[in-house]
Design an enzyme around this catalytic site. Structure first.
Site, PDB file in Angstrom:
ATOM      1  CE1 TYR A 235      71.201  48.920  77.980  1.00 50.95           C
ATOM      2  CE2 TYR A 235      70.680  46.756  78.852  1.00 50.95           C
ATOM      3  CZ  TYR A 235      71.142  48.035  79.038  1.00 50.95           C
ATOM      4  OH  TYR A 235      71.564  48.432  80.282  1.00 50.95           O
TER       5      TYR A 235
ATOM      6  CG  LEU B 135      82.084  40.092  85.195  1.00 50.40           C
ATOM      7  CD1 LEU B 135      81.815  39.009  84.153  1.00 50.40           C
ATOM      8  CD2 LEU B 135      82.769  39.492  86.417  1.00 50.40           C
TER       9      LEU B 135
ATOM     10  CB  ILE C 123      73.650  42.933  86.203  1.00 49.66           C
ATOM     11  CG1 ILE C 123      72.588  43.308  87.228  1.00 49.66           C
ATOM     12  CG2 ILE C 123      73.070  42.656  84.837  1.00 49.66           C
ATOM     13  CD1 ILE C 123      71.233  42.804  86.981  1.00 49.66           C
TER      14      ILE C 123
ATOM     15  CG  ASN D 189      80.772  34.483  85.005  1.00 45.31           C
ATOM     16  OD1 ASN D 189      81.968  34.232  85.193  1.00 45.31           O
ATOM     17  ND2 ASN D 189      80.376  35.358  84.097  1.00 45.31           N
TER      18      ASN D 189
HETATM   19  N1  NAP Z   1      71.890  50.676  83.902  1.00 48.93           N
HETATM   20  C1  NAP Z   1      72.889  51.007  83.116  1.00 48.93           C
HETATM   21  O1  NAP Z   1      73.118  52.193  82.798  1.00 48.93           O
HETATM   22  C2  NAP Z   1      73.788  49.916  82.585  1.00 48.93           C
HETATM   23  C3  NAP Z   1      75.020  50.262  82.000  1.00 48.93           C
HETATM   24  C4  NAP Z   1      75.849  49.241  81.565  1.00 48.93           C
HETATM   25  C5  NAP Z   1      75.447  47.911  81.686  1.00 48.93           C
HETATM   26  N2  NAP Z   1      74.230  47.603  82.237  1.00 48.93           N
HETATM   27  C6  NAP Z   1      73.775  46.186  82.349  1.00 48.93           C
HETATM   28  O2  NAP Z   1      74.767  45.398  82.997  1.00 48.93           O
HETATM   29  C7  NAP Z   1      75.160  44.320  82.153  1.00 48.93           C
HETATM   30  C8  NAP Z   1      76.592  43.909  82.425  1.00 48.93           C
HETATM   31  O3  NAP Z   1      77.496  44.963  82.229  1.00 48.93           O
HETATM   32  P1  NAP Z   1      78.442  45.082  80.976  1.00 48.93           P
HETATM   33  O4  NAP Z   1      77.864  44.322  79.821  1.00 48.93           O
HETATM   34  O5  NAP Z   1      78.656  46.531  80.830  1.00 48.93           O
HETATM   35  O6  NAP Z   1      79.850  44.499  81.416  1.00 48.93           O
HETATM   36  P2  NAP Z   1      80.467  43.270  82.246  1.00 48.93           P
HETATM   37  O7  NAP Z   1      79.454  42.278  82.617  1.00 48.93           O
HETATM   38  O8  NAP Z   1      81.306  43.902  83.286  1.00 48.93           O
HETATM   39  O9  NAP Z   1      81.504  42.678  81.188  1.00 48.93           O
HETATM   40  C9  NAP Z   1      81.111  41.955  80.041  1.00 48.93           C
HETATM   41  C10 NAP Z   1      82.381  41.334  79.459  1.00 48.93           C
HETATM   42  O10 NAP Z   1      82.898  40.369  80.387  1.00 48.93           O
HETATM   43  C11 NAP Z   1      83.184  39.181  79.691  1.00 48.93           C
HETATM   44  N3  NAP Z   1      83.036  38.044  80.595  1.00 48.93           N
HETATM   45  C12 NAP Z   1      81.905  37.543  81.164  1.00 48.93           C
HETATM   46  N4  NAP Z   1      82.218  36.506  81.972  1.00 48.93           N
HETATM   47  C13 NAP Z   1      83.564  36.340  81.909  1.00 48.93           C
HETATM   48  C14 NAP Z   1      84.464  35.423  82.499  1.00 48.93           C
HETATM   49  N5  NAP Z   1      84.053  34.496  83.342  1.00 48.93           N
HETATM   50  N6  NAP Z   1      85.785  35.551  82.185  1.00 48.93           N
HETATM   51  C15 NAP Z   1      86.231  36.494  81.343  1.00 48.93           C
HETATM   52  N7  NAP Z   1      85.404  37.402  80.750  1.00 48.93           N
HETATM   53  C16 NAP Z   1      84.092  37.316  81.040  1.00 48.93           C
HETATM   54  C17 NAP Z   1      82.206  39.136  78.532  1.00 48.93           C
HETATM   55  O11 NAP Z   1      82.750  38.325  77.505  1.00 48.93           O
HETATM   56  P3  NAP Z   1      81.840  37.571  76.410  1.00 48.93           P
HETATM   57  O12 NAP Z   1      80.710  38.496  76.083  1.00 48.93           O
HETATM   58  O13 NAP Z   1      82.760  37.328  75.295  1.00 48.93           O
HETATM   59  O14 NAP Z   1      81.335  36.291  77.028  1.00 48.93           O
HETATM   60  C18 NAP Z   1      82.161  40.621  78.155  1.00 48.93           C
HETATM   61  O15 NAP Z   1      83.245  40.950  77.308  1.00 48.93           O
HETATM   62  C19 NAP Z   1      74.846  44.832  80.752  1.00 48.93           C
HETATM   63  O16 NAP Z   1      74.755  43.800  79.796  1.00 48.93           O
HETATM   64  C20 NAP Z   1      73.531  45.542  80.981  1.00 48.93           C
HETATM   65  O17 NAP Z   1      72.469  44.597  81.046  1.00 48.93           O
HETATM   66  C21 NAP Z   1      73.421  48.589  82.716  1.00 48.93           C
END
Ligand code: NAP
Length: 268
Positions: free
Chosen positions: A50, A185, A223, A235
């Site tokens: 990352y 999310l 997460i 959140n």
């Molecule tokens: N193991 C794997 O293969 C894998 C794959 C993908 C992700 N992950 C992990 O999971 C984590 C989370 O998943 P993700 O980053 O893919 O997506 P996510 O958490 O589903 O979505 C992130 C988005 O949601 C927004 N957000 C957060 N809180 C919000 C709220 N209360 N209202 C409106 N929008 C909100 C953020 O905005 P802002 O950033 O502008 O605040 C960002 O644009 C990653 O960071 C990573 O650590 C793991």
């Protein structure tokens, strides 16, 4: 439940019921992580690929939260020597040991029993307290268990009401494996869904809060990633209400195997 509530892993150790991710953290990632921890979050997810690992370590150190209260998750890649990689990851984090190291994804063929053995060795050497997998199918997890006798503590997979699998959750529950839900999310791609918004309005909550609450009520550990401090704060507001069974049913009915990364999710 509270932000520092925990679920019990199959090793007997405790893991926080919600975590903040670090994939795609843009500006001042260390500050965002430190602020999240000061606010009350206790788990942070990162990975060598990352580019945020050193900021996670920095954020953890500058947060002022005692290390023993924090839970740091990192990953080894499927084409690495897992044991060697675990050494590198904790060095980059500047934390020893990590709380949980998972295999980021299964290799192209098979379940990666060699990788799993590497993580078992890493745990025995004290590089991490717990070990798990990510993006694994039921069959692949079963193969790891059959070949080594060691059950992963978690499977970290994409998960939201728009894309989930009861069959996977039942399988993980049966083995005492905690489901860590990433992209919980939906990358903010489904927060405008009218059905979700209607449920949120009923509780005076936001769509994001409803998605996270849906997870924790099922023993699933979400997460999420947030660059914005106001999102981190928002959140946190998931511990003062409960979803009524009829709303859980409505959320369950949103499943369309949606993947935030494109295409459809398959858990097989
Ligand atoms: N193991 C794997 O293969 C894998 C794959 C993908 C992700 N992950 C992990 O999971 C984590 C989370 O998943 P993700 O980053 O893919 O997506 P996510 O958490 O589903 O979505 C992130 C988005 O949601 C927004 N957000 C957060 N809180 C919000 C709220 N209360 N209202 C409106 N929008 C909100 C953020 O905005 P802002 O950033 O502008 O605040 C960002 O644009 C990653 O960071 C990573 O650590 C793991």
């Amino acid at each position: 439940m509270r932000p520092d509530s925990t679920v019990t892993l199959n090793t007997g150790r405790e893991m926080p019921i919600i975590g903040v991710g670090s994939w795609g953290l843009k500006e001042k990632p260390a500050e965002v992580i430190a602020e999240a921890l000061r606010m009350g979050y206790r788990m942070v997810d990162t990975s060598g690929d990352y580019g945020t690992q050193k900021y996670v370590g920095e954020g953890v150190r500058k947060s002022g939260v005692p290390r023993e209260e924090e839970f740091v998750v990192t990953k080894v890649e499927e084409d690495e020597d897992a044991h060697e990689s675990a050494h590198r990851q904790i060095q980059e984090l500047g934390l020893d040991p990590a709380d949980l190291i998972v295999i980021h994804r299964p290799p192209e063929a098979g379940a990666g029993v060699g990788l799993w053995q590497g993580l078992i060795d890493a745990r025995e050497e004290g590089l991490t307290r717990d070990i798990g997998v990510s993006n694994y199918t039921q069959e692949q997890i079963q193969e790891l268990i059959d070949e080594t006798g060691v059950v992963p503590a978690v499977n970290q997979i994409e998960w939201s009401p728009f894309g989930y699998s009861d069959e996977m959750l039942n399988f993980l529950n049966k083995h005492g494996i905690i489901l860590q839900a990433y992209s919980s999310l939906t990358h903010a791609k489904r927060l405008d869904d009218a059905r979700l918004k209607a449920i949120a309005a009923k509780y005076g909550k936001t769509p994001a809060q409803i998605l996270l609450r849906w997870d924790i009520e099922r023993g699933v550990v979400p997460i999420f990633k947030a660059n914005r401090i106001e999102h981190l704060r928002e959140n946190m507001g998931i511990f003062d209400f409960e979803l009524e069974p009829m709303d859980v049913e409505k959320l369950n009915a949103l499943n369309e195997h949606f993947s935030a990364l494109g295409g459809k999710i398959s858990y097989n």
